[in-house]
Design an enzyme around this catalytic site. Structure first.
Site, mmCIF file in Angstrom:
data_model
loop_
_atom_site.group_PDB
_atom_site.id
_atom_site.type_symbol
_atom_site.label_atom_id
_atom_site.label_comp_id
_atom_site.label_asym_id
_atom_site.label_seq_id
_atom_site.Cartn_x
_atom_site.Cartn_y
_atom_site.Cartn_z
ATOM 1 N N HIS A 260 3.024 1.492 -0.324
ATOM 2 C CA HIS A 260 3.405 2.518 0.647
ATOM 3 C C HIS A 260 2.498 2.343 1.870
ATOM 4 C CE1 HIS A 260 3.622 6.642 2.299
ATOM 5 N NE2 HIS A 260 4.695 6.833 1.547
ATOM 6 N N ASP B 87 -3.234 3.721 -6.042
ATOM 7 C CA ASP B 87 -2.455 4.778 -5.400
ATOM 8 C C ASP B 87 -1.562 5.390 -6.481
ATOM 9 O OD1 ASP B 87 -0.637 6.350 -4.114
ATOM 10 O OD2 ASP B 87 0.124 4.790 -2.767
ATOM 11 N N GLN C 27 2.832 8.242 -7.166
ATOM 12 C CA GLN C 27 4.043 8.282 -7.998
ATOM 13 C C GLN C 27 3.703 8.231 -9.487
ATOM 14 O OE1 GLN C 27 7.003 8.834 -6.714
ATOM 15 N NE2 GLN C 27 6.398 8.590 -4.587
ATOM 16 N N LYS D 95 3.870 16.208 -5.155
ATOM 17 C CA LYS D 95 4.821 15.364 -5.881
ATOM 18 C C LYS D 95 4.811 15.674 -7.376
ATOM 19 C CE LYS D 95 4.405 11.307 -2.835
ATOM 20 N NZ LYS D 95 5.398 11.562 -1.817
ATOM 21 N N CYS E 136 8.729 4.506 3.931
ATOM 22 C CA CYS E 136 7.335 4.194 4.305
ATOM 23 C C CYS E 136 6.864 2.918 3.631
ATOM 24 C CB CYS E 136 6.400 5.347 3.980
ATOM 25 S SG CYS E 136 6.720 6.802 4.965
#
Lengths: 151, 409
Positions: B122, B199, B202, B225, B365
């Site tokens: 991302h 990261d 998600q 999220k 993104c």
């Protein structure tokens, strides 16, 4: 407002068979427009002879609204004077402006109606996030015209 | 069927109808909906015990501070951190990644060092490193994907050498759904002494994550999220890495002492939390992880996998639909990117919306990944605990409408 009113046949036809998509051999103006949010891209090239648009190209990638708008735009401006094109840009943007519906008289049969096929894009106004798609080629065209007046 | 169908009733937004149609919300990878328990936790907190945190000598501030720090402990235990001081609250995963890139990278990267990222990051795990590389003289390098949309681990191992100072990788691609094997990547990074930044924006909402076995040095994620509020996220770091990191923002709350010309920093993690923090959001974040733990993260992952397998199977039956991502549900999460013939994803999204189906369309993104896939954009459907097979059916039916309007097939 049904989807069929948004995706009129004329829009899909211009999307599938875009007019004037070949880069010009000799361009007097060249402007590139991009919508960074959605990635739509349109490049506009103009050739001008005796104050009229003698040739035009609109090349790009993006959704059916941005690309059909670009294609219809090329048909609409070919042969017109630079002043007429500026007037057309204003009319188109006014058509896309939700607040200006009243004073436009968009009935295509009305006397003096000039937007022609472009009026098929009226349905886009009901989808506010898509208005910028329809406007992108016209904003890019305005930049190309500015180059002409600057040179 | 995974047996979580009853959860939908906990989400007020999903009880709405729009244009006479139920909401088939398939955009949780962008942001999730919130259950009543999260909304009530934040509302109750504002009504009962709100005040600014830290250093307040009065009861409300003491209570507010306790709730804020309890939220930190709760988020820390959600990822099995051994101590709450390993968790700093940030505005979200993006700001946490910026803190790591600038605060750790800006401090320790040297000319000639390499930062090894992947082709599927991302922008949040790419652009901050570009900024820091430009400042420090470090170079960026990228691990490619295989043709079946997985991370090319052989290429990763070839690229890893002593010049690699940082490896940055997504725990789950927000476009492809790909879940790279973090423990294996961690082991490879460790052999060359590179820092591993994951990261988890998600990954953490969708899979059980245990930082004590993950092998990462830093893990970041966003509350919004994972059923929580916007405006807050978490940065977990190994204590020694957190100590090596300089604060990125200065101001109140983050100092030990301030002179006119110099200051000293508060202890970790507070030195990374300049200014009044998002206090009610922290309380909401804790309520969100409470909710997820009550469901059980194994159940969450199984539910995602069930919907993903169901959707992949139905999408494969639709002519001219191309799916971008691993076919194997064990290697991926519930994020499905797709295109349909020459119908642009924006047009798809508009048509689907008219059928009550909310999907995202665009570059998500991840523009370098779009170029790698040779598409300008994709449409993306993503699942979470409140989705059901009915939502997938609605998606498939709406794609039929799109196919009719555009005369596909």
């Amino acid at each position: 407002m049904s989807l069929e009113e948004l995706y009129r046949e004329v829009i899909l036809d211009h999307y599938r068979n875009p007019r004037h998509r070949k880069p010009l051999d000799r361009a007097d103006a060249h402007a590139e427009g991009v919508n960074p949010l959605c990635g739509d891209e349109v490049t506009v090239e103009l050739a001008v002879t005796d104050g009229r648009i003698s040739d035009v190209a609109a090349i790009g990638q993006g959704c059916s609204i941005s690309q059909s708008s670009a294609s219809m735009m090329t048909d609409a401006i070919l042969g017109k004077t630079v002043e007429e094109v500026r007037d057309l840009i204003q009319r188109f943007k006014a058509m896309m402006d939700i607040d200006h519906e009243a004073d436009l008289g968009l009935d295509p049969d009305r006397p003096g109606a000039v937007l022609g096929d472009l009026e098929a894009l009226q349905g886009v106004r009901r989808y506010p996030v898509r208005i910028k798609c329809a406007n992108l080629p016209w904003t890019t065209l305005a930049q190309a015209l500015d180059q002409l007046s600057a040179s | 069927m995974s047996g979580l169908e009853h959860l939908r009733a906990d989400f007020p937004v999903l009880q709405r109808e729009i244009g006479g149609k139920p909401v088939h919300f398939l955009d949780s990878a962008a942001s999730s909906q919130k259950p009543t328990s999260v909304l009530e936790a934040m509302d109750d907190f504002y009504r009962c015990c709100y005040a600014n945190v830290h250093r307040g000598a009065y009861a409300l501030s003491v209570e507010s501070t306790e709730r804020y720090e309890a939220a930190r402990s709760r988020v820390a235990s959600f990822i099995n951190a051994s101590d709450p001081t390993q968790v700093a609250f940030a505005r979200g995963a993006t700001s946490a990644l910026n803190l790591i890139a600038h605060g750790w990278g800006g401090e320790h990267l040297r000319p000639g060092d390499r930062v090894l990222l992947t082709e599927m990051e991302h922008h949040a795990n790419l652009v901050p490193w570009q900024m820091v590389a430009a400042r420090t003289g470090a170079r960026l390098d990228f691990v490619p994907l295989t043709d079946d949309y997985r991370l090319d681990l052989e290429a990763l191992e070839q690229k890893l050498d002593d010049d690699v100072a940082v490896v940055g990788v997504t725990g789950m691609s927000n476009v492809l759904g790909t879940i790279p094997p973090i423990p294996r990547i961690a082991e490879a990074a460790r052999t060359v002494g590179a820092l591993l930044v994951v990261d988890g924006a998600q990954l953490v909402p969708h899979q059980p994550v245990d930082v004590q076995t993950l092998g990462a040095d830093f893990l970041v994620f966003s509350a919004h999220k994972m059923l929580g509020p916007t405006g807050i996220g978490a940065l977990w770091g190994r204590p020694e890495r957190l100590e090596e990191m300089e604060p990125y923002e200065g101001g109140g709350e983050m100092i030990a002492d301030v002179q006119l010309h110099t200051s000293t920093w508060a202890a970790i993690p507070h030195r990374f939390e300049a200014g009044t923090p998002p206090i009610a959001e922290a309380v909401g974040f804790a309520a969100a992880v409470d909710y997820l733990d009550k469901v059980g993260m194994d159940q969450v992952a199984a539910h995602d996998a069930d919907l993903t397998a169901y959707a992949l199977q139905l999408l494969a039956e639709i002519p001219h639909v191309t799916v971008y991502g691993p076919a194997d549900v064990d290697a991926r999460g519930g994020v499905i990117s797709f295109t349909m013939a020459d119908v642009h994803p924006h047009d798809l999204a508009t048509i689907l919306d008219q059928q009550g189906v909310s999907v995202r369309a665009g570059h998500h993104c991840a523009k370098p990944l779009m170029r790698r896939l040779c598409v300008p954009a994709t449409a993306r459907a993503s699942f979470y605990v409140y989705n059901t097979r009915t939502d997938v059916d609605a998606l498939v039916e709406a794609l039929g409408v799109a196919s009719r309007i555009f005369g596909v097939g």
